[in-house]
Design a protein around this motif. Sequence first.
Motif, PDB file in Angstrom:
ATOM      1  N   PHE A  19       0.875  -1.171   0.000  1.00 46.39           N
ATOM      2  CA  PHE A  19       0.000   0.000   0.000  1.00 46.39           C
ATOM      3  C   PHE A  19       0.909   1.216   0.000  1.00 46.39           C
ATOM      4  O   PHE A  19       1.600   1.461   0.986  1.00 46.39           O
ATOM      5  CB  PHE A  19      -0.895   0.023   1.243  1.00 46.39           C
ATOM      6  N   PHE A  22       4.342   0.606   1.211  1.00 45.61           N
ATOM      7  CA  PHE A  22       4.449  -0.116   2.484  1.00 45.61           C
ATOM      8  C   PHE A  22       3.972  -1.554   2.291  1.00 45.61           C
ATOM      9  O   PHE A  22       2.863  -1.791   1.790  1.00 45.61           O
ATOM     10  CB  PHE A  22       3.598   0.595   3.547  1.00 45.61           C
ATOM     11  N   ALA A  24       2.310  -4.515   3.436  1.00 48.19           N
ATOM     12  CA  ALA A  24       1.422  -5.087   4.454  1.00 48.19           C
ATOM     13  C   ALA A  24       1.633  -6.594   4.536  1.00 48.19           C
ATOM     14  O   ALA A  24       1.543  -7.195   5.607  1.00 48.19           O
ATOM     15  CB  ALA A  24      -0.032  -4.770   4.126  1.00 48.19           C
ATOM     16  N   PRO A  43       1.001  -8.949  16.203  1.00 45.58           N
ATOM     17  CA  PRO A  43       0.671  -7.586  16.624  1.00 45.58           C
ATOM     18  C   PRO A  43      -0.233  -6.852  15.638  1.00 45.58           C
ATOM     19  O   PRO A  43      -0.375  -7.275  14.485  1.00 45.58           O
ATOM     20  CB  PRO A  43       2.039  -6.897  16.728  1.00 45.58           C
ATOM     21  N   ASN A  44      -0.817  -5.771  16.093  1.00 43.31           N
ATOM     22  CA  ASN A  44      -1.636  -4.922  15.215  1.00 43.31           C
ATOM     23  C   ASN A  44      -0.802  -4.509  14.014  1.00 43.31           C
ATOM     24  O   ASN A  44       0.362  -4.152  14.149  1.00 43.31           O
ATOM     25  CB  ASN A  44      -2.095  -3.654  15.953  1.00 43.31           C
ATOM     26  N   GLY A  45      -1.420  -4.609  12.843  1.00 44.51           N
ATOM     27  CA  GLY A  45      -0.728  -4.198  11.629  1.00 44.51           C
ATOM     28  C   GLY A  45       0.181  -5.258  11.032  1.00 44.51           C
ATOM     29  O   GLY A  45       0.876  -5.014  10.049  1.00 44.51           O
ATOM     30  N   ALA A  46       0.172  -6.473  11.610  1.00 39.63           N
ATOM     31  CA  ALA A  46       1.046  -7.550  11.120  1.00 39.63           C
ATOM     32  C   ALA A  46       0.647  -8.049   9.736  1.00 39.63           C
ATOM     33  O   ALA A  46       1.453  -8.684   9.051  1.00 39.63           O
ATOM     34  CB  ALA A  46       1.034  -8.713  12.103  1.00 39.63           C
ATOM     35  N   GLY A  47      -0.607  -7.802   9.345  1.00 42.45           N
ATOM     36  CA  GLY A  47      -1.055  -8.252   8.027  1.00 42.45           C
ATOM     37  C   GLY A  47      -2.092  -9.364   8.070  1.00 42.45           C
ATOM     38  O   GLY A  47      -2.436  -9.943   7.026  1.00 42.45           O
ATOM     39  N   LYS A  48      -2.641  -9.647   9.243  1.00 40.33           N
ATOM     40  CA  LYS A  48      -3.568 -10.777   9.399  1.00 40.33           C
ATOM     41  C   LYS A  48      -4.847 -10.580   8.568  1.00 40.33           C
ATOM     42  O   LYS A  48      -5.270 -11.475   7.840  1.00 40.33           O
ATOM     43  CB  LYS A  48      -3.916 -10.966  10.895  1.00 40.33           C
ATOM     44  N   THR A  49      -5.440  -9.397   8.715  1.00 39.94           N
ATOM     45  CA  THR A  49      -6.665  -9.137   7.954  1.00 39.94           C
ATOM     46  C   THR A  49      -6.357  -9.023   6.459  1.00 39.94           C
ATOM     47  O   THR A  49      -7.125  -9.515   5.619  1.00 39.94           O
ATOM     48  CB  THR A  49      -7.358  -7.862   8.485  1.00 39.94           C
ATOM     49  N   THR A  50      -5.229  -8.418   6.134  1.00 38.15           N
ATOM     50  CA  THR A  50      -4.838  -8.311   4.721  1.00 38.15           C
ATOM     51  C   THR A  50      -4.685  -9.704   4.103  1.00 38.15           C
ATOM     52  O   THR A  50      -5.080  -9.926   2.951  1.00 38.15           O
ATOM     53  CB  THR A  50      -3.524  -7.511   4.589  1.00 38.15           C
ATOM     54  N   GLU A 177     -11.017 -12.294  14.417  1.00 43.76           N
ATOM     55  CA  GLU A 177     -11.281 -11.835  15.788  1.00 43.76           C
ATOM     56  C   GLU A 177     -12.716 -12.104  16.259  1.00 43.76           C
ATOM     57  O   GLU A 177     -13.446 -11.180  16.611  1.00 43.76           O
ATOM     58  CB  GLU A 177     -10.935 -10.343  15.899  1.00 43.76           C
ATOM     59  N   HIS A 208      -6.549 -12.258  19.075  1.00 46.08           N
ATOM     60  CA  HIS A 208      -5.569 -11.725  20.025  1.00 46.08           C
ATOM     61  C   HIS A 208      -5.743 -12.362  21.406  1.00 46.08           C
ATOM     62  O   HIS A 208      -4.854 -12.245  22.245  1.00 46.08           O
ATOM     63  CB  HIS A 208      -5.738 -10.204  20.176  1.00 46.08           C
TER      64      HIS A 208
HETATM   65  N1  LIG Z   1      -6.460  -0.599   2.200  1.00 48.67           N
HETATM   66  C1  LIG Z   1      -5.344  -0.223   2.824  1.00 48.67           C
HETATM   67  N2  LIG Z   1      -4.661   0.886   2.469  1.00 48.67           N
HETATM   68  C2  LIG Z   1      -3.528   1.229   3.094  1.00 48.67           C
HETATM   69  N3  LIG Z   1      -2.979   0.552   4.092  1.00 48.67           N
HETATM   70  C3  LIG Z   1      -3.596  -0.558   4.510  1.00 48.67           C
HETATM   71  C4  LIG Z   1      -4.810  -1.015   3.904  1.00 48.67           C
HETATM   72  N4  LIG Z   1      -5.190  -2.171   4.522  1.00 48.67           N
HETATM   73  C5  LIG Z   1      -4.261  -2.403   5.470  1.00 48.67           C
HETATM   74  N5  LIG Z   1      -3.311  -1.456   5.461  1.00 48.67           N
HETATM   75  C6  LIG Z   1      -2.126  -1.428   6.331  1.00 48.67           C
HETATM   76  O1  LIG Z   1      -1.501  -2.679   6.256  1.00 48.67           O
HETATM   77  C7  LIG Z   1      -1.008  -3.083   7.526  1.00 48.67           C
HETATM   78  C8  LIG Z   1      -1.594  -4.426   7.894  1.00 48.67           C
HETATM   79  O2  LIG Z   1      -2.950  -4.239   8.240  1.00 48.67           O
HETATM   80  P1  LIG Z   1      -3.904  -5.432   8.685  1.00 48.67           P
HETATM   81  O3  LIG Z   1      -5.249  -4.842   8.857  1.00 48.67           O
HETATM   82  O4  LIG Z   1      -3.761  -6.562   7.751  1.00 48.67           O
HETATM   83  O5  LIG Z   1      -3.278  -5.829  10.102  1.00 48.67           O
HETATM   84  P2  LIG Z   1      -3.812  -6.859  11.183  1.00 48.67           P
HETATM   85  O6  LIG Z   1      -2.714  -7.830  11.429  1.00 48.67           O
HETATM   86  O7  LIG Z   1      -5.132  -7.395  10.783  1.00 48.67           O
HETATM   87  O8  LIG Z   1      -3.937  -5.920  12.479  1.00 48.67           O
HETATM   88  P3  LIG Z   1      -5.024  -5.921  13.664  1.00 48.67           P
HETATM   89  O9  LIG Z   1      -4.560  -6.941  14.656  1.00 48.67           O
HETATM   90  O10 LIG Z   1      -4.945  -4.537  14.216  1.00 48.67           O
HETATM   91  O11 LIG Z   1      -6.375  -6.227  13.078  1.00 48.67           O
HETATM   92  C9  LIG Z   1      -1.354  -1.958   8.493  1.00 48.67           C
HETATM   93  O12 LIG Z   1      -0.225  -1.131   8.636  1.00 48.67           O
HETATM   94  C10 LIG Z   1      -2.481  -1.237   7.788  1.00 48.67           C
HETATM   95  O13 LIG Z   1      -2.516   0.114   8.151  1.00 48.67           O
END
Ligand SMILES: Nc1ncnc2c1ncn2[C@@H]1O[C@H](COP(=O)(O)OP(=O)(O)OP(=O)(O)O)[C@@H](O)[C@H]1O
Length: 250
Positions: A19, A22, A24, A43-50, A177, A208
């Motif tokens: 993104f 960056f 993800a 951790p938050n932002g690790a990329g799990k949801t992505t 989650e 988490h």
């Molecule tokens: N559509 C997007 N545009 C820009 N950045 C994004 C987008 N989607 C995710 N990110 C970034 O990618 C990184 C991974 O996000 P993601 O939501 O996958 O984390 P996560 O592991 O699910 O975190 P959490 O535990 O907080 O849910 C984060 O830094 C987030 O800000």
Amino acid sequence: MTLELSRSLLYLDDITVSFDGFKALNALSLLIEPGEMRAIIGPNGAGKTTMMDVITGKTRPDEGSAMFAGRHDLTSMDEARIANLGIGRKFQKPTVFESHTVWDNLLLALKDSRGVFGTLFSSTSASQKEAIEELLETVHLTDASMAMAANLSHGQKQWLEIGMLLAQDPQLLLVDEPVAGMTDAETAQTAQLLRKINETRSVVVVEHDMTFVRDLDVKVTVLHEGSVLADGSLDHISSNERVIEVYLGR
Ligand SMILES: Nc1ncnc2c1ncn2[C@@H]1O[C@H](COP(=O)(O)OP(=O)(O)OP(=O)(O)O)[C@@H](O)[C@H]1O
Ligand SMILES: [Mg+2]
């Protein structure tokens, strides 16, 4: 075809998602076996949801491949087609039809349903009734079947949504989650529910809540900065110094 690919239900290989420069996801590789349940932490932002976004076709990776059942290239399909292949996804916030009963929510979710009007204003077949009763039992909502979804507790709404996903008969269920905001009792019941679901389907669950992850009693993968930091049993990864440093020890 490689041996790994052929014995996998889900095979992510070298997936990168950027993104604005960056990453993800950064060369993420992950293999889920048929029938497996896997917990994903990090951790938050690790990329799990992505990662779930890539599997379900919501986000296209810049690089890498994502294969389902050894033969379906998920990176070339849209979300509807991926859902039809048998991959169901539960988002964090429940999305049930608040002004309908629990029963009608499940009826609407059944695979052969004919749209809201057609489904609710035609008679329900014996096989539909049987399917709904079984789903109600699975998600512990039999006694609430005639309640309006709006009146359910947060935990019950999550279970209803899981029931609605099961109505689609997915082979792989992705759950992001599920126990956030649940009481301890609901959390324990959700672990039990996912274990039951895993008797017949594969599950990938992001959480988490470490008590919940321990209750699941399955292999755990730790994501950090878009790649796999460690995997193995919860006891195994809990003693990994890097995992403690970036996540568990915070
Ligand atoms: N559509 C997007 N545009 C820009 N950045 C994004 C987008 N989607 C995710 N990110 C970034 O990618 C990184 C991974 O996000 P993601 O939501 O996958 O984390 P996560 O592991 O699910 O975190 P959490 O535990 O907080 O849910 C984060 O830094 C987030 O800000
Ligand atoms: Mg997330």
